[in-house]
Design a protein around this motif. Structure first.
Motif, PDB file in Angstrom:
ATOM      1  N   PRO A   1       0.819  -1.220   0.000  1.00 54.68           N
ATOM      2  CA  PRO A   1       0.000   0.000   0.000  1.00 54.68           C
ATOM      3  C   PRO A   1       0.858   1.279   0.000  1.00 54.68           C
ATOM      4  CG  PRO A   1       0.125  -0.894   2.205  1.00 54.68           C
ATOM      5  CD  PRO A   1       0.921  -1.826   1.335  1.00 54.68           C
ATOM      6  N   ASN A   2       0.196   2.416   0.035  1.00 58.90           N
ATOM      7  CA  ASN A   2       0.837   3.726   0.262  1.00 58.90           C
ATOM      8  C   ASN A   2       1.911   4.113  -0.739  1.00 58.90           C
ATOM      9  OD1 ASN A   2      -0.686   4.220   2.690  1.00 58.90           O
ATOM     10  ND2 ASN A   2       0.576   2.659   3.653  1.00 58.90           N
ATOM     11  N   GLU A   3       1.729   3.721  -1.988  1.00 58.68           N
ATOM     12  CA  GLU A   3       2.695   4.087  -3.050  1.00 58.68           C
ATOM     13  C   GLU A   3       4.094   3.543  -2.776  1.00 58.68           C
ATOM     14  OE1 GLU A   3       3.000   8.213  -4.267  1.00 58.68           O
ATOM     15  OE2 GLU A   3       1.076   8.194  -5.263  1.00 58.68           O
ATOM     16  N   THR A   4       4.223   2.477  -1.986  1.00 61.05           N
ATOM     17  CA  THR A   4       5.573   1.979  -1.685  1.00 61.05           C
ATOM     18  C   THR A   4       6.273   1.417  -2.921  1.00 61.05           C
ATOM     19  OG1 THR A   4       4.495   0.003  -0.824  1.00 61.05           O
ATOM     20  CG2 THR A   4       5.398   1.521   0.797  1.00 61.05           C
ATOM     21  N   LEU A   5       5.517   1.039  -3.940  1.00 59.79           N
ATOM     22  CA  LEU A   5       6.164   0.591  -5.184  1.00 59.79           C
ATOM     23  C   LEU A   5       6.182   1.702  -6.232  1.00 59.79           C
ATOM     24  CD1 LEU A   5       4.816  -3.067  -5.608  1.00 59.79           C
ATOM     25  CD2 LEU A   5       6.896  -2.281  -4.492  1.00 59.79           C
ATOM     26  N   GLY A   6       5.756   2.891  -5.817  1.00 60.80           N
ATOM     27  CA  GLY A   6       5.773   4.021  -6.753  1.00 60.80           C
ATOM     28  C   GLY A   6       4.374   4.538  -7.018  1.00 60.80           C
ATOM     29  N   ALA A   7       4.301   5.649  -7.743  1.00 61.63           N
ATOM     30  CA  ALA A   7       3.017   6.237  -8.110  1.00 61.63           C
ATOM     31  C   ALA A   7       2.345   5.347  -9.161  1.00 61.63           C
ATOM     32  CB  ALA A   7       3.233   7.649  -8.644  1.00 61.63           C
ATOM     33  N   GLN A   8       1.053   5.531  -9.350  1.00 67.29           N
ATOM     34  CA  GLN A   8       0.287   4.626 -10.231  1.00 67.29           C
ATOM     35  C   GLN A   8       0.884   4.513 -11.632  1.00 67.29           C
ATOM     36  OE1 GLN A   8      -3.826   5.825 -10.097  1.00 67.29           O
ATOM     37  NE2 GLN A   8      -4.242   4.554  -8.309  1.00 67.29           N
ATOM     38  N   ARG A   9       1.314   5.636 -12.201  1.00 66.06           N
ATOM     39  CA  ARG A   9       1.850   5.591 -13.573  1.00 66.06           C
ATOM     40  C   ARG A   9       3.069   4.655 -13.637  1.00 66.06           C
ATOM     41  NH1 ARG A   9       1.014   8.144 -17.979  1.00 66.06           N
ATOM     42  NH2 ARG A   9      -0.373   9.613 -16.994  1.00 66.06           N
ATOM     43  N   GLU A  10       3.941   4.759 -12.616  1.00 69.16           N
ATOM     44  CA  GLU A  10       5.123   3.884 -12.596  1.00 69.16           C
ATOM     45  C   GLU A  10       4.714   2.420 -12.430  1.00 69.16           C
ATOM     46  OE1 GLU A  10       7.004   7.592 -10.391  1.00 69.16           O
ATOM     47  OE2 GLU A  10       7.036   5.726  -9.239  1.00 69.16           O
ATOM     48  N   THR A  11       3.685   2.202 -11.595  1.00 70.80           N
ATOM     49  CA  THR A  11       3.314   0.812 -11.354  1.00 70.80           C
ATOM     50  C   THR A  11       2.662   0.185 -12.585  1.00 70.80           C
ATOM     51  OG1 THR A  11       1.138   1.231 -10.341  1.00 70.80           O
ATOM     52  CG2 THR A  11       3.056   1.200  -8.865  1.00 70.80           C
ATOM     53  N   LEU A  12       1.984   0.993 -13.403  1.00 69.18           N
ATOM     54  CA  LEU A  12       1.456   0.444 -14.665  1.00 69.18           C
ATOM     55  C   LEU A  12       2.634  -0.033 -15.520  1.00 69.18           C
ATOM     56  CD1 LEU A  12      -0.585  -0.114 -16.969  1.00 69.18           C
ATOM     57  CD2 LEU A  12      -0.396   2.283 -17.611  1.00 69.18           C
ATOM     58  N   GLU A  13       3.671   0.786 -15.591  1.00 72.67           N
ATOM     59  CA  GLU A  13       4.845   0.403 -16.398  1.00 72.67           C
ATOM     60  C   GLU A  13       5.501  -0.852 -15.842  1.00 72.67           C
ATOM     61  OE1 GLU A  13       5.614   5.031 -17.636  1.00 72.67           O
ATOM     62  OE2 GLU A  13       7.164   4.032 -16.432  1.00 72.67           O
ATOM     63  N   GLN A  14       5.544  -0.938 -14.510  1.00 76.08           N
ATOM     64  CA  GLN A  14       6.141  -2.134 -13.885  1.00 76.08           C
ATOM     65  C   GLN A  14       5.324  -3.386 -14.204  1.00 76.08           C
ATOM     66  OE1 GLN A  14       6.616  -1.298  -9.670  1.00 76.08           O
ATOM     67  NE2 GLN A  14       7.683   0.597 -10.095  1.00 76.08           N
ATOM     68  N   VAL A  15       4.000  -3.240 -14.224  1.00 76.22           N
ATOM     69  CA  VAL A  15       3.150  -4.381 -14.573  1.00 76.22           C
ATOM     70  C   VAL A  15       3.361  -4.746 -16.046  1.00 76.22           C
ATOM     71  CG1 VAL A  15       0.759  -5.178 -14.869  1.00 76.22           C
ATOM     72  CG2 VAL A  15       1.412  -3.981 -12.786  1.00 76.22           C
ATOM     73  N   GLN A  16       3.445  -3.747 -16.905  1.00 79.01           N
ATOM     74  CA  GLN A  16       3.632  -4.017 -18.340  1.00 79.01           C
ATOM     75  C   GLN A  16       4.936  -4.789 -18.585  1.00 79.01           C
ATOM     76  OE1 GLN A  16       2.845   0.296 -19.474  1.00 79.01           O
ATOM     77  NE2 GLN A  16       2.113  -0.743 -21.291  1.00 79.01           N
ATOM     78  N   SER A  17       5.983  -4.366 -17.876  1.00 78.73           N
ATOM     79  CA  SER A  17       7.285  -5.011 -18.132  1.00 78.73           C
ATOM     80  C   SER A  17       7.465  -6.278 -17.313  1.00 78.73           C
ATOM     81  CB  SER A  17       8.414  -4.025 -17.832  1.00 78.73           C
ATOM     82  OG  SER A  17       8.371  -3.690 -16.467  1.00 78.73           O
TER      83      SER A  17
END
Ligand code: GCU
Length: 357
Positions: free
Chosen positions: A94-110
């Motif tokens: 939770p709490n953006e610990t893996l980054g902001a939403q835009r970054e996490t979309l990129e992380q999911v894509q890759s």
């Protein structure tokens, strides 16, 4: 400021831990998932039936553990593990610990992480269909949005469109109705928006929306929003009641004005290879939990909204619940029409929503 810094520290640490996991245990696109017991998911076959280990998926979330979406996903993870005999587990960050939403979309894509809950705006940055859902006053209420996502045949086409970008829409996560909150004055009609700088999510549609309302938009990630208001970079923001209270935005923007201008979905997203890497049986369990999650979030949402708003200290927070909403609708009508006419995919979704009403 402190809170933001802490989030950043956690975020860097969490991504470093994940990267270390990838280097030591995993390789290949869909096989980035950590597998407990030191077993790497080395091939598609081992992913379909992780031999004796639990595949641990990471799910990013940008808000608190109290949030209805988080609580439902905790339950989801538990049930998914039980019903797949321990083959899968979803670990929540939770709490953006893996980054902001835009970054996490990129992380999911890759494939750096497996799952995230992101606002519609982010799939909207790659697939035009989703832009329709960013449109102010598209739905009359959240129940209508839920019905549309569950029942409209167009949704199959909409969801399938993200697969070319490496991720699947696992399910809709209701996220209430958004209203304005400001630091120094209430909003009673659209005229009060004149000259105000309002934080929005990162999309041109919201930039145009604020201009149509007479103010201006400052797009930024959620993690920057509290200090953005506190420091006067913006005069306020707009969001749903749960986020307003849980994330304590009332401390810096004590005027809540019920404008109800947006009903924007959040989506649970999953890396495409991870999704199709499951056996048919496990994927069926996953899909079932996904479709149940929609109503579960909505039930918890409704139970929380009134309670949370009633918990606010009215000597400090001013709630304006008789806003002239029609003045907002009138102000946005031409901008909405322009958006619908700008793109076939947006129009397709828009028309389907109108046909269902
Ligand atoms: C809501 C929504 C989030 C989004 C946030 C925002 O809280 O549920 O997904 O990130 O708004 O404004 O950024």
């Amino acid at each position: 400021m402190k809170r933001q810094l802490w989030n950043k520290v956690l975020s860097v640490a969490a991504v470093a831990a994940i990267t270390a996991g990838m280097l030591t245990g995993c390789g290949g696109s869909a096989s980035n998932s950590a597998t407990s017991g030191g077993q790497a998911a080395a091939s598609n076959e081992s992913e379909k039936a992780p031999a004796g280990g639990t595949q641990v998926w990471r799910m990013a979330f940008n808000q608190t553990e109290d949030h209805p979406q988080y609580r439902v996903m905790e339950e989801f993870s538990k049930e998914f593990k039980e019903r797949t005999d321990g083959r899968y587990e979803i670990q929540l960050f939770p709490n953006e610990t893996l980054g902001a939403q835009r970054e996490t979309l990129e992380q999911v894509q890759s494939g750096v992480i497996e799952m995230s809950i992101v606002n519609n705006t982010h799939p909207g940055s790659v697939s035009d269909y989703f832009k329709a859902f960013d449109m102010p006053f598209l739905f009359d209420d959240v129940d209508q949005a839920i019905r549309f996502v569950k029942e409209s045949p167009v949704m199959e086409e909409v969801k399938a469109d993200t697969e070319q970008y490496g991720f699947c829409i696992a399910t809709y996560m209701p996220a209430g109705t958004r209203s304005m909150f400001t630091a120094s004055k209430p909003i009673k009609s659209v005229d009060d928006m004149k000259g105000l700088k309002i934080r929005t999510m990162e999309s041109d549609i919201y930039v145009n929306m604020m201009a149509a309302f007479g103010g201006s938009a400052t797009p930024m990630a959620m993690g920057e929003m509290y200090t953005g208001i506190q420091s006067g970079v913006v005069d306020g923001a707009e969001n749903n009641e749960i986020t307003y209270v849980n994330s304590k935005y009332y401390e810096v923007a004590p005027y809540w004005s019920q404008t109800n201008h947006l009903i924007v979905p959040d989506w649970l997203i999953i890396n495409k290879d991870v999704y199709y890497g499951m056996s048919d049986e496990d994927r069926a369990v996953f899909d079932e939990l996904c479709s149940e999650a929609i109503d579960k979030v909505q039930v918890q949402w409704q139970a929380d909204v009134d309670k949370l708003m009633a918990s606010l200290d009215t000597s400090k927070v001013t709630i304006t619940d008789d806003v002239d909403i029609q003045s907002f609708k009138d102000a946005i009508a031409a901008t909405n029409q322009k958006l619908v006419d700008s793109n076939e995919k947006i129009k397709k979704v828009y028309d389907a929503v109108q046909a269902m009403k």
